[in-house]
Design an enzyme around this catalytic site. Structure first.
Site, PDB file in Angstrom:
ATOM      1  N   GLU A 217      17.800  -6.567  -1.886  1.00 25.31           N
ATOM      2  CA  GLU A 217      16.870  -7.687  -1.913  1.00 25.31           C
ATOM      3  C   GLU A 217      16.900  -8.328  -3.296  1.00 25.31           C
ATOM      4  O   GLU A 217      15.945  -8.250  -4.066  1.00 25.31           O
ATOM      5  CB  GLU A 217      15.452  -7.234  -1.547  1.00 25.31           C
TER       6      GLU A 217
ATOM      7  N   GLU B 257       4.346  -2.238   1.413  1.00 21.73           N
ATOM      8  CA  GLU B 257       5.143  -2.298   0.186  1.00 21.73           C
ATOM      9  C   GLU B 257       4.286  -2.677  -1.015  1.00 21.73           C
ATOM     10  O   GLU B 257       3.699  -3.760  -1.038  1.00 21.73           O
ATOM     11  CB  GLU B 257       6.266  -3.330   0.339  1.00 21.73           C
TER      12      GLU B 257
END
EC number: 5.3.1.22
Length: 260
Positions: A240, A143
């Protein structure tokens, strides 16, 4: 229609961790994700998933000493053996919990460090992780993370993440596309989603710039959800974000999608 997973590391923090599964299910979530499961046994987490009819979308491999500020080891030379042991532990948890995606964090790199040396280590560790994960049908994710929230993080850009995956050459190594991080570092999300879609293994969302609910801030998420649907994405979208107030009270943005 988008399918949303609650991130239990950021959402429902008004509850103890193991109680967050029931809270998410009560609000209508069908899947969850979180940073790390390792303070609890895999069996205990699986029991919470099963009791609440939840799917585990993903979690992270052990990142080193998180409390001391470490944010992964994959790009840190000299710690390859530690990384392999940590990733092996993640695979053991995944075998019980049932998720098919594991996020591997790269780590923090000092300013002025030899970037090529760290990149070579990263490639080596990711190749090992992808090979080990393939036997369990698991996709390894990397990521890009913005340097404002995590200064010194090795991987910041989507194109660099995609290039790394291509260089490793493993079919089960993909990029985690976090809309929040991408907007802060690069912007132009629609173009990047379309450009990189084949190499995207998971998507996450949050409002920008404050990382609250996705109906707050500068991103037009209804438009982005239509783009993601149009691309044929059938995975989970991880929520998130840090709720501005109570988690349940802030879910008004999500209800139209569940009704649909």
């Amino acid at each position: 229609m988008p399918r949303f997973a609650a991130n239990l590391s950021m959402m429902y923090t008004e509850h103890a961790f193991l109680d967050r599964f029931a809270a998410a299910a009560a609000d209508g979530f069908k899947a969850v994700e979180y940073l790390f499961p390792y303070e609890h046994t895999a069996a205990d987490i699986r029991a919470r998933l099963d009791a609440n009819g939840l799917t585990q979308a993903l979690f992270n491999a052990p990142p080193g000493d998180w409390a001391a500020g470490e944010r992964g080891m994959a790009a840190l030379p000299g710690r390859q053996a530690e990384f392999r042991d940590a990733f092996g532990r993640a695979l053991e948890y995944a075998a019980v919990i049932g998720n098919d995606k594991i996020h591997v964090m790269a780590g923090l790199v000092p300013a002025g460090a030899d970037h090529g040396r760290h990149r070579a280590c990263y490639l080596e560790n990711l190749a090992h992780a992808a090979q080990a994960a393939a036997a369990q049908g698991i996709t390894v994710l990397i990521e890009p993370i913005n340097g404002r929230d995590m200064p010194g993080y090795f991987l910041n850009r989507q194109d660099d993440g995609q290039a790394i995956c291509k260089e490793v050459g493993a079919a089960n190594l993909k990029v985690q596309f976090d809309c929040y991080h991408c907007q802060i570092v690069e912007g132009d999300l629609t173009v990047k989603l379309k450009r990189d879609f084949a190499g995207i293994g998971h998507i996450q969302i949050a409002g920008v710039p404050e990382r609250h609910e996705p109906d707050l801030g500068e991103l037009n998420y209804p438009y982005l959800f239509d783009v993601i649907d149009g691309l044929g994405y059938d995975g989970w979208i991880g929520c998130e974000y840090r709720p501005r107030a109570g988690t349940s009270a802030g879910l008004g943005w999500l209800k139209p999608y569940w009704k649909a």
